[in-house]
Design a protein around this motif. Structure first.
Motif, PDB file in Angstrom:
ATOM      1  N   UNK A  26      15.428   1.041 -24.491  1.00 51.64           N
ATOM      2  CA  UNK A  26      14.805   0.312 -23.378  1.00 51.64           C
ATOM      3  C   UNK A  26      14.030  -0.899 -23.888  1.00 51.64           C
ATOM      4  N   UNK A  27      13.240  -0.710 -24.939  1.00 53.85           N
ATOM      5  CA  UNK A  27      12.408  -1.803 -25.459  1.00 53.85           C
ATOM      6  C   UNK A  27      13.254  -2.986 -25.917  1.00 53.85           C
ATOM      7  N   UNK A  28      14.333  -2.713 -26.650  1.00 54.01           N
ATOM      8  CA  UNK A  28      15.190  -3.808 -27.133  1.00 54.01           C
ATOM      9  C   UNK A  28      15.820  -4.562 -25.967  1.00 54.01           C
ATOM     10  N   UNK A  29      16.198  -3.826 -24.905  1.00 60.62           N
ATOM     11  CA  UNK A  29      16.747  -4.481 -23.718  1.00 60.62           C
ATOM     12  C   UNK A  29      15.688  -5.381 -23.063  1.00 60.62           C
ATOM     13  N   UNK A  30      14.437  -4.889 -22.994  1.00 59.08           N
ATOM     14  CA  UNK A  30      13.370  -5.672 -22.362  1.00 59.08           C
ATOM     15  C   UNK A  30      13.026  -6.920 -23.166  1.00 59.08           C
ATOM     16  N   UNK A  31      12.983  -6.804 -24.512  1.00 59.91           N
ATOM     17  CA  UNK A  31      12.700  -7.989 -25.343  1.00 59.91           C
ATOM     18  C   UNK A  31      13.747  -9.072 -25.073  1.00 59.91           C
ATOM     19  N   UNK A  32      15.017  -8.659 -25.024  1.00 54.31           N
ATOM     20  CA  UNK A  32      16.107  -9.621 -24.809  1.00 54.31           C
ATOM     21  C   UNK A  32      16.008 -10.252 -23.418  1.00 54.31           C
ATOM     22  N   UNK A  33      15.654  -9.451 -22.419  1.00 52.08           N
ATOM     23  CA  UNK A  33      15.567  -9.985 -21.051  1.00 52.08           C
ATOM     24  C   UNK A  33      14.415 -10.978 -20.896  1.00 52.08           C
ATOM     25  N   UNK A  34      13.274 -10.686 -21.546  1.00 45.50           N
ATOM     26  CA  UNK A  34      12.124 -11.611 -21.429  1.00 45.50           C
ATOM     27  C   UNK A  34      12.503 -12.987 -21.987  1.00 45.50           C
ATOM     28  N   UNK A  35      13.288 -13.004 -23.066  1.00 46.35           N
ATOM     29  CA  UNK A  35      13.707 -14.279 -23.684  1.00 46.35           C
ATOM     30  C   UNK A  35      15.030 -14.783 -23.095  1.00 46.35           C
ATOM     31  N   UNK A  36      15.429 -14.235 -21.952  1.00 49.12           N
ATOM     32  CA  UNK A  36      16.752 -14.516 -21.383  1.00 49.12           C
ATOM     33  C   UNK A  36      16.952 -15.997 -21.071  1.00 49.12           C
ATOM     34  N   UNK A  37      15.906 -16.658 -20.542  1.00 55.50           N
ATOM     35  CA  UNK A  37      15.988 -18.107 -20.284  1.00 55.50           C
ATOM     36  C   UNK A  37      15.608 -18.827 -21.577  1.00 55.50           C
ATOM     37  N   UNK A  38      16.627 -19.140 -22.386  1.00 52.69           N
ATOM     38  CA  UNK A  38      16.365 -19.656 -23.743  1.00 52.69           C
ATOM     39  C   UNK A  38      15.705 -21.033 -23.742  1.00 52.69           C
ATOM     40  N   UNK A  39      15.823 -21.774 -22.636  1.00 55.76           N
ATOM     41  CA  UNK A  39      15.247 -23.119 -22.581  1.00 55.76           C
ATOM     42  C   UNK A  39      13.789 -23.114 -22.130  1.00 55.76           C
ATOM     43  N   UNK A  40      13.279 -21.930 -21.779  1.00 55.63           N
ATOM     44  CA  UNK A  40      11.905 -21.846 -21.277  1.00 55.63           C
ATOM     45  C   UNK A  40      10.952 -21.483 -22.412  1.00 55.63           C
ATOM     46  N   UNK A  41       9.997 -22.379 -22.652  1.00 57.22           N
ATOM     47  CA  UNK A  41       9.009 -22.138 -23.719  1.00 57.22           C
ATOM     48  C   UNK A  41       8.104 -20.945 -23.405  1.00 57.22           C
ATOM     49  N   UNK A  42       7.578 -20.831 -22.151  1.00 57.42           N
ATOM     50  CA  UNK A  42       6.735 -19.655 -21.850  1.00 57.42           C
ATOM     51  C   UNK A  42       7.486 -18.330 -22.026  1.00 57.42           C
ATOM     52  N   UNK A  43       8.773 -18.307 -21.662  1.00 58.70           N
ATOM     53  CA  UNK A  43       9.561 -17.071 -21.790  1.00 58.70           C
ATOM     54  C   UNK A  43       9.748 -16.693 -23.252  1.00 58.70           C
ATOM     55  N   UNK A  44      10.028 -17.688 -24.091  1.00 51.12           N
ATOM     56  CA  UNK A  44      10.210 -17.430 -25.522  1.00 51.12           C
ATOM     57  C   UNK A  44       8.912 -16.929 -26.151  1.00 51.12           C
ATOM     58  N   UNK A  45       7.800 -17.570 -25.768  1.00 52.53           N
ATOM     59  CA  UNK A  45       6.489 -17.157 -26.293  1.00 52.53           C
ATOM     60  C   UNK A  45       6.166 -15.732 -25.859  1.00 52.53           C
TER      61      UNK A  45
END
Length: 477
Positions: A138-157
């Motif tokens: 579950x955790x690995x899936x959530x990490x990937x989803x949070x960074x899903x919008x690769x062009x978004x700086x807040x999402x990557x952070x």
């Protein structure tokens, strides 16, 4: 020692989700851009088939398989059914939002399904090893989803923060589990429970318990292990925030039940006091800090922390009524959060995120019906009758009072009254302020229909809570 082929039937829902997630991953590779809806349709079909497999094969007694590491019982099946329901709602609400932002790809659905699979494994875990396996999936899936919008700086952070702190929490949990294994000589939760009842309270057990509780508190988002939650909710795309803020809370409740109640029941006196501290801090900080928020996603993040405090209250009561009321609270909270974040998705459009409180100004003039739906959701989160949030809070408080912890119930009521302020502020903005934006709401028909059903379900469950509560009580029997 001869090898025996395990019974696969109890794990049929998990096998279906795993097979279909893998199939959708491959199918999506060959789909042209205009046929992306097929991945979405297959994902929803997967959840429907898994629900049929879960509800159709509910055993009368708990069934163990895979050498006792996996259990299928009433509590697990009911929680899984609600996980499918909430996940289906997440995918439906997110469809239009992702399409407008050119994020509507198969990856979102595949990662989402693997996250659902992780939750299902957590819910059916009967060994510390299976607990960790489900949690990490579950955790690995959530990490990937949070960074899903690769062009978004807040999402990557947000994803980086979540990943680093999540790895730290996983380390704490593993360290605690290794201590428990060293002291008891078993990873099986039932055997662990038996040996702890018979054994004395050795220091290594109490230390192991402290590490395990810290790891679980992080996964729940309880204070003081909450620091990542507001940033992740705020930074992630709203569709992902919707996913993180709903179904995983059901899995986290199951995780606490499996590990603390079933596995560490013998150390009840110790973990009850730990949960008491976590619950009071979560109720206090969550409700007070939420008042200062101007961003609705951050406000709902702090609101989540306060709701986690209530879920912990039911568990620390350590009675069947307490566990049932806590399960009832977790289920209804997931439905309330689904509707709340769904409203943000409905108001969002291309190039515009409706995630500030100001964006809800004058919503009653733009759409009286959806202003009423949001009113129901906010009333329910605040615990105002006749919505289901009132009954959920009441049942938890009754369970706490029954075990002579009246002061704890009074603290919870006090912070709930403080917390009502920020929910009522949203209602005030919708009904008494002039709209900043006069454009009509333009959500997809299926989104509007299901969101309406979501809001009405909150009202109906509040008027007729008996059947759901009976289901939760039956699961704890």
């Amino acid at each position: 020692m001869s090898f025996q082929i395990p019974a696969f039937a109890p794990a049929l829902p998990e096998i279906i989700v795993l097979t279909m997630a893998s199939a959708i991953l491959v199918i999506d590779l060959y789909l042209p851009e205009e046929r992306r809806s097929l991945s979405y349709a297959l994902t929803q079909l997967t959840l429907v088939v898994a629900a049929l497999a879960t509800l159709g094969g509910m055993p009368a007694e708990p069934v163990l398989t895979f050498s006792g590491t996996f259990v299928r019982d009433a509590m697990g099946d009911i929680l899984k059914a609600f996980i499918y329901l909430v996940a289906a709602g997440v995918f439906l609400y997110s469809k239009e939002y992702l399409r407008l932002r050119k994020l509507f790809t198969g990856e979102f659905h595949v990662i989402g399904l693997f996250g659902v699979l992780g939750m299902m494994v957590m819910v059916s875990a009967h060994s510390l090893l299976t607990v960790y396996l489900g949690l990490e999936l579950l955790s690995l899936a959530l990490y990937a989803l949070v960074a899903y919008d690769r062009d978004s700086l807040p999402a990557t952070e947000a994803a980086m923060k979540y990943f680093v702190l999540g790895a730290l929490a996983s380390g704490l949990l593993l360290y605690g589990m290794s201590m428990l294994y060293g002291a008891s000589g078993t990873l099986d939760l039932a055997l662990l429970g038996e040996r702890l009842v018979a054994g004395s309270r050795e220091p290594v057990l109490v230390f192991g318990l402290a590490f395990v509780v810290a790891g679980l508190a992080f996964k729940l988002g309880a204070v003081p292990f909450h620091m990542y939650l507001p940033d992740v909710y705020h930074g992630a795309p709203t569709a992902v925030t919707l996913y993180i803020g709903t179904a995983p809370k059901l899995a986290a409740f199951a995780l606490v039940m499996r590990v603390l109640v079933e596995g560490l029941g013998g150390l009840h006196a110790d973990w009850q006091q730990m949960l008491m501290v976590l619950a009071v801090l979560s109720l206090g900080l969550g409700n007070v800090v939420a008042i200062a928020q101007t961003n609705l996603k951050r406000m709902l993040a702090y609101s989540t922390i306060s709701h986690v405090g209530f879920i912990l209250l039911g568990i620390l009561a350590a009675t069947p009524d307490g566990y049932a009321s806590s399960m009832f609270y977790a289920i209804t909270y997931a439905l309330m959060a689904l509707g709340g974040f769904g409203m943000i998705l409905l108001l969002s459009r291309q190039g515009f995120e409706a995630d500030n409180l100001e964006d809800f100004r004058g919503l009653n003039e733009r759409s009286p019906w959806f202003a009423f739906m949001m009113l129901l959701l906010m009333f329910s989160m605040a615990g105002v009758p006749p919505t289901v949030g009132f009954y959920a809070k009441l049942s938890v408080l009754q369970a706490v009072i029954e075990v002579d912890l009246l002061w704890l119930a009074l603290v919870a009521v006090l912070f709930s009254v403080i917390g009502a302020f920020y929910y009522l502020r949203v209602i005030k903005l919708m009904y008494f302020d002039a709209p900043a934006d006069t454009a009509a709401l333009s959500g997809a028909a299926d989104l509007r229909l299901v969101l309406s059903l979501n809001g009405l379900a909150i009202l109906l469950l509040g008027l007729f809570p008996g059947s759901l509560m009976a289901l939760c009580l039956g699961a704890m029997g």
